[in-house]
Design an enzyme around this catalytic site. Structure first.
Site, PDB file in Angstrom:
ATOM      1  N   GLY A 195      35.101 -54.835  -0.002  1.00 59.33           N
ATOM      2  CA  GLY A 195      33.912 -54.655  -0.819  1.00 59.33           C
ATOM      3  C   GLY A 195      32.614 -54.768  -0.040  1.00 59.33           C
ATOM      4  O   GLY A 195      32.535 -54.426   1.148  1.00 59.33           O
ATOM      5  N   HIS A 196      31.591 -55.283  -0.724  1.00 65.37           N
ATOM      6  CA  HIS A 196      30.225 -55.354  -0.196  1.00 65.37           C
ATOM      7  C   HIS A 196      30.145 -56.266   1.026  1.00 65.37           C
ATOM      8  O   HIS A 196      29.606 -55.888   2.064  1.00 65.37           O
ATOM      9  CB  HIS A 196      29.312 -55.860  -1.321  1.00 65.37           C
ATOM     10  CG  HIS A 196      27.858 -55.876  -1.005  1.00 65.37           C
ATOM     11  ND1 HIS A 196      27.147 -54.753  -0.660  1.00 65.37           N
ATOM     12  CD2 HIS A 196      26.955 -56.906  -1.007  1.00 65.37           C
ATOM     13  CE1 HIS A 196      25.872 -55.071  -0.471  1.00 65.37           C
ATOM     14  NE2 HIS A 196      25.734 -56.377  -0.668  1.00 65.37           N
ATOM     15  N   PHE A 197      30.687 -57.481   0.906  1.00 65.60           N
ATOM     16  CA  PHE A 197      30.648 -58.452   1.994  1.00 65.60           C
ATOM     17  C   PHE A 197      31.885 -58.254   2.880  1.00 65.60           C
ATOM     18  O   PHE A 197      32.811 -59.068   2.897  1.00 65.60           O
ATOM     19  CB  PHE A 197      30.598 -59.874   1.437  1.00 65.60           C
ATOM     20  CG  PHE A 197      29.236 -60.271   0.923  1.00 65.60           C
ATOM     21  CD1 PHE A 197      28.272 -60.782   1.774  1.00 65.60           C
ATOM     22  CD2 PHE A 197      28.923 -60.126  -0.423  1.00 65.60           C
ATOM     23  CE1 PHE A 197      27.015 -61.150   1.301  1.00 65.60           C
ATOM     24  CE2 PHE A 197      27.677 -60.491  -0.907  1.00 65.60           C
ATOM     25  CZ  PHE A 197      26.720 -61.007  -0.041  1.00 65.60           C
ATOM     26  N   ASP A 241      22.788 -54.708   3.977  1.00 68.56           N
ATOM     27  CA  ASP A 241      22.075 -54.847   2.716  1.00 68.56           C
ATOM     28  C   ASP A 241      20.570 -54.951   2.964  1.00 68.56           C
ATOM     29  O   ASP A 241      19.979 -54.034   3.516  1.00 68.56           O
ATOM     30  CB  ASP A 241      22.642 -56.057   1.967  1.00 68.56           C
ATOM     31  CG  ASP A 241      22.194 -56.163   0.526  1.00 68.56           C
ATOM     32  OD1 ASP A 241      21.205 -56.865   0.278  1.00 68.56           O
ATOM     33  OD2 ASP A 241      22.824 -55.543  -0.348  1.00 68.56           O
ATOM     34  N   ASP A 254      32.293 -50.969  -2.022  1.00 67.71           N
ATOM     35  CA  ASP A 254      30.997 -51.586  -2.306  1.00 67.71           C
ATOM     36  C   ASP A 254      30.467 -51.057  -3.642  1.00 67.71           C
ATOM     37  O   ASP A 254      30.356 -49.846  -3.826  1.00 67.71           O
ATOM     38  CB  ASP A 254      30.018 -51.226  -1.185  1.00 67.71           C
ATOM     39  CG  ASP A 254      28.719 -52.016  -1.247  1.00 67.71           C
ATOM     40  OD1 ASP A 254      28.212 -52.259  -2.359  1.00 67.71           O
ATOM     41  OD2 ASP A 254      28.208 -52.382  -0.183  1.00 67.71           O
TER      42      ASP A 254
END
Length: 282
Positions: free
Chosen positions: A262-264, A102, A236
């Protein structure tokens, strides 16, 4: 498994908090993203500490690193990268592989462009450098870039709400019971500090500087062909899988692995990602 040490270093008067583990000689720098801190690597560090000397700093304005008032510190990605660059020199990291996630990606890629001779490899975990990797979830922030008025700025405060933090952690995760609530609670604690929202809104505005630098980052990839591993949560909501695949356009030998999360991604797949990193650098 080595112990994790919790330290603070002064980068020309700016205090950077960091986690450190492993044996010096095989360094790796872990750079977190919004709205987190080095705490996001709490599961990954023990899994890699036997093979690497690991340092995971909190970016300026995040976690336990200094968060001076906006009147005293300009919250831009150039400035974040300058502080982290100085931090690496203070702790003696003159050659390192960088793990970027990120916000850590535009920070780490700036370091690579500035000091290509220092970079021994790059691991990008949902750390984007291509426009095709940006989802429609960026549209409200794009509106702020195009018209940085008070109304568009205030519209982004919803991204800073506790329920938004939880959504970032759980969106696209098949089994939400695997996501510890501790990281979510800690991020929300830091976001609730006085002045923290405006710091983040400043960085939302400046994120357009990262997109403007995508061609520069890509030119670095083409010229220097760093060892490159992308480990990507394929659900994500912000950074899409085509952004991961795009690295192979400029680094044909890049390795890209997707995980059903997902994102994390480290919240659910720390062991799998650690194994991918060990295999890649074996």
């Amino acid at each position: 498994m080595s112990h994790i040490h919790y330290r603070t270093a002064s980068a020309d008067g700016f205090n950077i908090f960091y986690r450190e583990a492993g044996t010096p000689g095989k360094p790796k720098l872990l750079l977190h993203g919004f709205p987190s801190s080095g705490h996001m690597f709490r599961d990954l560090i023990p899994l890699l500490s036997d093979d690497f000397h690991i340092v995971a700093p909190d970016l300026p304005g995040f976690g336990l690193s200094d968060m001076p008032p906006r009147e005293q510190f300009k919250y831009t990605f150039d400035h974040l990268a300058d502080v982290i660059d100085r931090f690496t020199e203070v702790i003696g990291f003159d050659r390192y592989a960088v793990y970027v996630f990120d916000y850590g990606a535009p920070t780490g890629f700036r370091l690579a462009v500035k000091h290509p001779e220092r970079i021994t490899g790059i691991i990008s975990q949902n750390g984007n450098a291509y426009v095709e990797g940006l989802s429609e979830g960026w549209n409200p922030i794009r509106a702020y870039w195009e018209n940085p008025n008070a109304a568009n700025r205030d519209a982004l405060r919803a991204f800073l709400a506790p329920e938004s933090t939880r959504w970032q952690y759980t969106h696209g995760v098949p089994d939400e019971s695997l996501v510890s609530p501790d990281g979510i609670a800690l991020d929300n604690y830091y976001l609730a500090r006085e002045g923290a929202h405006d710091v983040q809104l400043d960085l939302f505005l400046d994120y357009q500087s990262n997109v403007a630098l995508y061609p520069t980052f890509q030119a670095y990839f083409r010229q220097h062909q760093p060892r490159f591993l992308a480990v990507w949560g394929n659900h994500d909501p912000f950074f899409l899988p085509p952004g991961a695949e795009a690295f192979k356009r400029d680094i044909p030998q890049a390795q890209v692995s997707f995980f059903e999360t997902g994102h994390f991604a480290l919240e659910t797949h720390a062991r799998e990602i650690a194994q991918a990193i060990r295999s890649f650098f074996a």
